[in-house]
Design a protein around this motif. Structure first.
Motif, PDB file in Angstrom:
ATOM      1  N   ALA A   9     -43.413  46.604  22.145  1.00  0.00           N
ATOM      2  CA  ALA A   9     -41.971  46.765  21.947  1.00  0.00           C
ATOM      3  C   ALA A   9     -41.321  47.052  23.290  1.00  0.00           C
ATOM      4  O   ALA A   9     -41.854  47.811  24.094  1.00  0.00           O
ATOM      5  N   ARG A  10     -40.192  46.442  23.540  1.00  0.00           N
ATOM      6  CA  ARG A  10     -39.426  46.627  24.774  1.00  0.00           C
ATOM      7  C   ARG A  10     -37.953  46.637  24.437  1.00  0.00           C
ATOM      8  O   ARG A  10     -37.544  46.154  23.392  1.00  0.00           O
ATOM      9  N   ARG A  11     -37.136  47.153  25.345  1.00  0.00           N
ATOM     10  CA  ARG A  11     -35.685  47.083  25.205  1.00  0.00           C
ATOM     11  C   ARG A  11     -35.058  47.027  26.587  1.00  0.00           C
ATOM     12  O   ARG A  11     -35.661  47.431  27.565  1.00  0.00           O
ATOM     13  N   SER A  12     -33.829  46.546  26.630  1.00  0.00           N
ATOM     14  CA  SER A  12     -33.096  46.514  27.897  1.00  0.00           C
ATOM     15  C   SER A  12     -32.440  47.866  28.122  1.00  0.00           C
ATOM     16  O   SER A  12     -32.254  48.647  27.188  1.00  0.00           O
ATOM     17  N   ILE A  33     -37.043  40.612  29.040  1.00  0.00           N
ATOM     18  CA  ILE A  33     -37.535  41.566  28.048  1.00  0.00           C
ATOM     19  C   ILE A  33     -38.613  40.894  27.186  1.00  0.00           C
ATOM     20  O   ILE A  33     -39.650  41.483  26.893  1.00  0.00           O
ATOM     21  N   VAL A  34     -38.359  39.655  26.784  1.00  0.00           N
ATOM     22  CA  VAL A  34     -39.333  38.895  25.999  1.00  0.00           C
ATOM     23  C   VAL A  34     -40.632  38.735  26.792  1.00  0.00           C
ATOM     24  O   VAL A  34     -41.723  38.981  26.282  1.00  0.00           O
ATOM     25  N   LEU A  35     -40.511  38.340  28.055  1.00  0.00           N
ATOM     26  CA  LEU A  35     -41.704  38.133  28.883  1.00  0.00           C
ATOM     27  C   LEU A  35     -42.465  39.441  29.110  1.00  0.00           C
ATOM     28  O   LEU A  35     -43.703  39.451  29.091  1.00  0.00           O
ATOM     29  N   ALA A  36     -41.753  40.545  29.302  1.00  0.00           N
ATOM     30  CA  ALA A  36     -42.421  41.842  29.483  1.00  0.00           C
ATOM     31  C   ALA A  36     -43.161  42.257  28.215  1.00  0.00           C
ATOM     32  O   ALA A  36     -44.284  42.769  28.288  1.00  0.00           O
ATOM     33  N   GLY A 112     -33.077  42.149  18.500  1.00  0.00           N
ATOM     34  CA  GLY A 112     -31.636  41.944  18.533  1.00  0.00           C
ATOM     35  C   GLY A 112     -31.177  41.684  19.947  1.00  0.00           C
ATOM     36  O   GLY A 112     -31.725  42.220  20.902  1.00  0.00           O
ATOM     37  N   VAL A 113     -30.161  40.837  20.086  1.00  0.00           N
ATOM     38  CA  VAL A 113     -29.589  40.533  21.406  1.00  0.00           C
ATOM     39  C   VAL A 113     -28.070  40.614  21.332  1.00  0.00           C
ATOM     40  O   VAL A 113     -27.457  40.035  20.444  1.00  0.00           O
ATOM     41  N   GLU A 114     -27.482  41.379  22.231  1.00  0.00           N
ATOM     42  CA  GLU A 114     -26.032  41.515  22.293  1.00  0.00           C
ATOM     43  C   GLU A 114     -25.593  41.722  23.734  1.00  0.00           C
ATOM     44  O   GLU A 114     -26.332  42.278  24.535  1.00  0.00           O
ATOM     45  N   ILE A 145     -31.205  44.821  23.670  1.00  0.00           N
ATOM     46  CA  ILE A 145     -32.167  43.761  23.434  1.00  0.00           C
ATOM     47  C   ILE A 145     -33.448  44.479  23.061  1.00  0.00           C
ATOM     48  O   ILE A 145     -34.049  45.141  23.882  1.00  0.00           O
ATOM     49  N   GLU A 146     -33.817  44.382  21.835  1.00  0.00           N
ATOM     50  CA  GLU A 146     -35.059  44.990  21.387  1.00  0.00           C
ATOM     51  C   GLU A 146     -36.010  43.866  21.015  1.00  0.00           C
ATOM     52  O   GLU A 146     -35.657  42.999  20.240  1.00  0.00           O
ATOM     53  N   THR A 147     -37.153  43.875  21.576  1.00  0.00           N
ATOM     54  CA  THR A 147     -38.105  42.804  21.324  1.00  0.00           C
ATOM     55  C   THR A 147     -39.406  43.391  20.807  1.00  0.00           C
ATOM     56  O   THR A 147     -39.956  44.298  21.407  1.00  0.00           O
ATOM     57  N   LEU A 148     -39.838  42.876  19.720  1.00  0.00           N
ATOM     58  CA  LEU A 148     -41.104  43.290  19.143  1.00  0.00           C
ATOM     59  C   LEU A 148     -41.981  42.060  18.961  1.00  0.00           C
ATOM     60  O   LEU A 148     -41.493  40.998  18.604  1.00  0.00           O
ATOM     61  N   ILE A 149     -43.235  42.206  19.224  1.00  0.00           N
ATOM     62  CA  ILE A 149     -44.177  41.105  19.073  1.00  0.00           C
ATOM     63  C   ILE A 149     -45.068  41.414  17.874  1.00  0.00           C
ATOM     64  O   ILE A 149     -45.711  42.453  17.828  1.00  0.00           O
ATOM     65  N   TRP A 150     -45.080  40.522  16.922  1.00  0.00           N
ATOM     66  CA  TRP A 150     -45.943  40.666  15.748  1.00  0.00           C
ATOM     67  C   TRP A 150     -47.074  39.655  15.859  1.00  0.00           C
ATOM     68  O   TRP A 150     -46.878  38.541  16.304  1.00  0.00           O
ATOM     69  N   ARG A 151     -48.240  40.046  15.417  1.00  0.00           N
ATOM     70  CA  ARG A 151     -49.365  39.118  15.405  1.00  0.00           C
ATOM     71  C   ARG A 151     -50.163  39.324  14.134  1.00  0.00           C
ATOM     72  O   ARG A 151     -50.298  40.434  13.648  1.00  0.00           O
ATOM     73  N   ARG A 152     -50.679  38.244  13.633  1.00  0.00           N
ATOM     74  CA  ARG A 152     -51.504  38.312  12.445  1.00  0.00           C
ATOM     75  C   ARG A 152     -52.751  39.137  12.727  1.00  0.00           C
ATOM     76  O   ARG A 152     -53.379  38.996  13.762  1.00  0.00           O
TER      77      ARG A 152
END
Length: 158
Positions: A9-12, A33-36, A112-114, A145-152
Motif C-alpha cells: 500500500a502506498r499514498r501520495s 505511486i503505482v510503480l512504488a 483513488g486518484v484526485e 492517491i492510494e494504491t493497493l496491490i492485490w494478488r491471488r
C-alpha cells in the motif's frame, strides 16, 4: 473460491490546493505511486492484470487507463475508472478483491486518484440566481492517491 492478499500500500503526500502538485496531471502524480507499490510487492509491471482507480473530480475520460499507460503497464491493462463521490477508493479495492477471488485476475492495482488543483470549476446558482462555487475549505487539500496491490493467494507464490 480462491483467496486474495494485500501485498503493498502506498499514498501520495497531501499538499495544499494549487501547491507543489498544481502543475502535475493526475497520471503524473499517480504513476510513481503505482510503480512504488509494485516495487514494494516485488512485482513487475507486466504482471499486472488490471488497474482500478476511483476519481470523482476529473473532467471525464478514463484516468485509470492514462495512469496505467503512464506507469508503463502493458497495453492489455485496460484501466477501469470508478466515478463515485464518496468511498470510491474503497469501492476500487473491493472490486479488485472480487476480481482476484473470482480468478479473473491475479494482480490488480486499485485505489483513488484526485487532484483538487486540476478539478474543473463547476458553478451552481442559488435560487435568486447568484452564482456559488463548488470550491470550499474542504477542497483546499490535494486529493490522495492510494494504491493497493492485490494478488491471488497461492500455495507457492513468492
Amino acid at each position: 473460491m480462491v483467496g486474495s492478499v494485500l501485498l503493498s500500500a502506498r499514498r501520495s503526500p497531501i499538499v495544499p490546493r494549487n501547491g507543489a502538485f498544481a502543475g502535475l496531471s493526475i497520471e503524473e502524480i499517480a504513476a510513481p505511486i503505482v510503480l512504488a507499490a509494485l516495487n514494494d510487492a516485488g512485482l513487475a509491471v507486466d504482471e499486472v492484470d488490471e488497474l482500478i482507480a476511483a476519481n470523482s473530480l476529473g473532467a471525464g475520460g478514463n484516468p485509470a487507463r492514462i495512469t496505467a499507460l503512464h506507469a508503463g503497464l502493458p497495453e492489455r491493462v485496460a484501466g477501469l475508472t470508478i466515478d463515485r463521490q464518496c468511498v470510491g477508493g474503497l469501492d476500487a479495492i473491493l472490486l479488485a478483491d472480487a476480481l482476484v477471488r473470482s480468478g479473473r485476475c491475479d494482480v490488480v492495482v486499485a485505489g483513488g486518484v484526485e487532484s483538487y488543483s486540476r478539478m474543473p470549476l463547476r458553478f451552481k446558482t442559488f435560487s435568486d440566481a447568484r452564482p456559488r462555487s463548488n470550491l470550499s475549505k474542504r477542497s483546499s487539500r490535494l486529493g490522495r492517491i492510494e494504491t493497493l496491490i492485490w494478488r491471488r493467494r497461492r500455495t507457492n507464490w513468492r
